[in-house]
Each structure stands twice: as C-alpha cells, then as structure tokens.
Design an enzyme around this catalytic site. Structure first.
Site, short mmCIF file in Angstrom:
data_model
loop_
_atom_site.label_atom_id
_atom_site.label_comp_id
_atom_site.label_asym_id
_atom_site.label_seq_id
_atom_site.Cartn_x
_atom_site.Cartn_y
_atom_site.Cartn_z
N ARG A 224 -9.32 -4.10 -1.30
CA ARG A 224 -8.32 -3.64 -2.27
C ARG A 224 -9.00 -3.43 -3.61
O ARG A 224 -8.54 -3.91 -4.64
CB ARG A 224 -7.20 -4.68 -2.42
CG ARG A 224 -6.22 -4.75 -1.28
CD ARG A 224 -5.41 -3.49 -1.12
NE ARG A 224 -4.69 -3.15 -2.35
CZ ARG A 224 -3.61 -3.78 -2.77
NH1 ARG A 224 -3.11 -4.79 -2.10
NH2 ARG A 224 -3.01 -3.39 -3.88
N CYS B 106 0.82 -1.21 0.00
CA CYS B 106 0.00 0.00 0.00
C CYS B 106 0.86 1.26 0.00
O CYS B 106 0.52 2.26 -0.65
CB CYS B 106 -0.94 0.01 1.20
SG CYS B 106 -2.16 -1.32 1.18
#
Length: 216
Positions: free
Chosen positions: A132, A55
């Site tokens: 996600r 991330c």
C-alpha cells in the site's frame, strides 16, 4: 504471465533520492514500461487486492481526480498482485456501480517481483497485505516522496495532490515548503550557510526561518 523486469533487485528497500527501478509489465492499457514516463511526473501506487472495500474507494476517488493530476503533468500508475483479468472485472464493477471509468494503467504483479524490487514487501513475504505504498517520481526518474498506508486506512487524494504541488513548487522556486503548506502560500528560503550572515541576522531565527515571497 507476460511480465518482464530489467535487472530488478530482489528487495531493494528504496529511499527518497533513489532512482526508480525500471520494469515492463502487462496492464489494463497494454504493456507498460516505467521509463517510458520519463520527462513528466509519475505517481506509482499499489494496493493489496482488487474487490476490497478501501481500495475500491481509493480508485473511485483517484479516477474522479485524474484530470487534476493530468493538469500537473503527472501520470497515475497502479500496481496489484491480481491478474489482468481480475483488474478488468473490478474496473467494470467500479464503472457500473459508481459511474466512473478508471483509465490510468493498473499493472499485474502476481509474483510480487515489482513489489519486492520497490521494497513494498520483504523477500520472505508471500502475500500483498503490505503493498500500500505510493511513490512520487520526478521527470528524471528519481523518487522524491513516499507514503505507506495500512490496508484498513485509505489514502488522502487531496494530500497526494498537495505533495505533488509542493514538490513542483520547491523545484520551481528553489525553496522549502513549511508544515501544512498549500498552493499559493509562501514558501521558505533555504537557511544561510554563511557565518557572517548568521551573525548579521536581525534576530536569532531570521537567518534560517524566512518566507520566500514573490520573486524573492
């Protein structure tokens, strides 16, 4: 947490063609309401947690390409289960380590209410491992494309921009984008829906597989 929603369903399982549910939440740039972005494109994307390797690389890459999205009249908006103050600490670390400032909003979603409303997690899920997903939302608020990545594979920022370019091009031209299409390449004409045109076509494929060039 100062977070409100507008009649969000518990787990919507949204699909392409659905309108994105409206919500209001705290973010790193202040309170954000999704519907306030109507009139321009919006990429809403989520990540499982702050201070995670994949991330972090995504946010660095997106911050560096933020101007490319802005040039396409598209806003970026991120979503995470972490708290607002965790976001602040993470963004400070990103700036100090990589020399880039993340200025697009990162929303907090500690109870997963937004993630569930957008179908990112099931109603019974208690963690954000599956959060996600990327939603490409058009100026009318409709979801036009979606991608979902596992936690151990980072998104492709060039592909995000290609999707956005493709959606904008097919809207502008009333056309279709072929496999591996890139900006500036020919689009495809929609297939004929007239039987006489099908029979009169030069060959067996030209009635449905045709380039759309220039103003054609």
């Amino acid at each position: 947490m100062d977070q409100t929603t507008s009649s969000l369903p518990p787990c919507a399982g949204l699909r392409i063609g659905d309108f994105a549910p409206d919500f209001e939440a705290r973010s790193t740039v202040g309170p954000v309401r999704l519907s306030a972005h109507r009139g321009r494109w919006l990429v809403l994307f989520s990540h499982p947690a702050d201070f995670t390797p994949v991330c972090t690389t995504e946010f660095v890459a997106l911050a560096r390409e933020a101007a490319a999205f802005e040039a396409r009249d598209c806003a970026l908006m991120a979503l995470s289960v972490d708290s607002l103050f965790s976001h602040f600490a993470w963004l400070r670390m990103i700036r100090d380590r990589f020399g880039v400032e993340v200025r697009f909003p990162i929303l907090e979603d500690p109870t997963l209410v937004i993630a569930r409303a957008f179908g990112m997690v099931a109603a019974q899920d208690s963690d954000s491992a599956a959060v996600r997903t990327t939603f490409f939302i058009d100026p009318k608020g409709m979801i036009r494309a979606m991608t979902c990545y596992p936690a151990n594979l980072g998104r492709s920022i060039p592909e995000m921009l290609r999707i956005l370019d493709g959606l904008q091009a097919i809207d502008a031209k009333g056309a279709l984008a072929p496999a591996n299409w890139q900006p500036g390449e020919p689009l495809l004409k929609p297939p004929s829906q007239n039987l006489d045109e099908v029979f009169d076509a030069e060959d067996a494929t030209s009635w449905f597989l045709r380039d759309k060039r220039g103003g054609d």
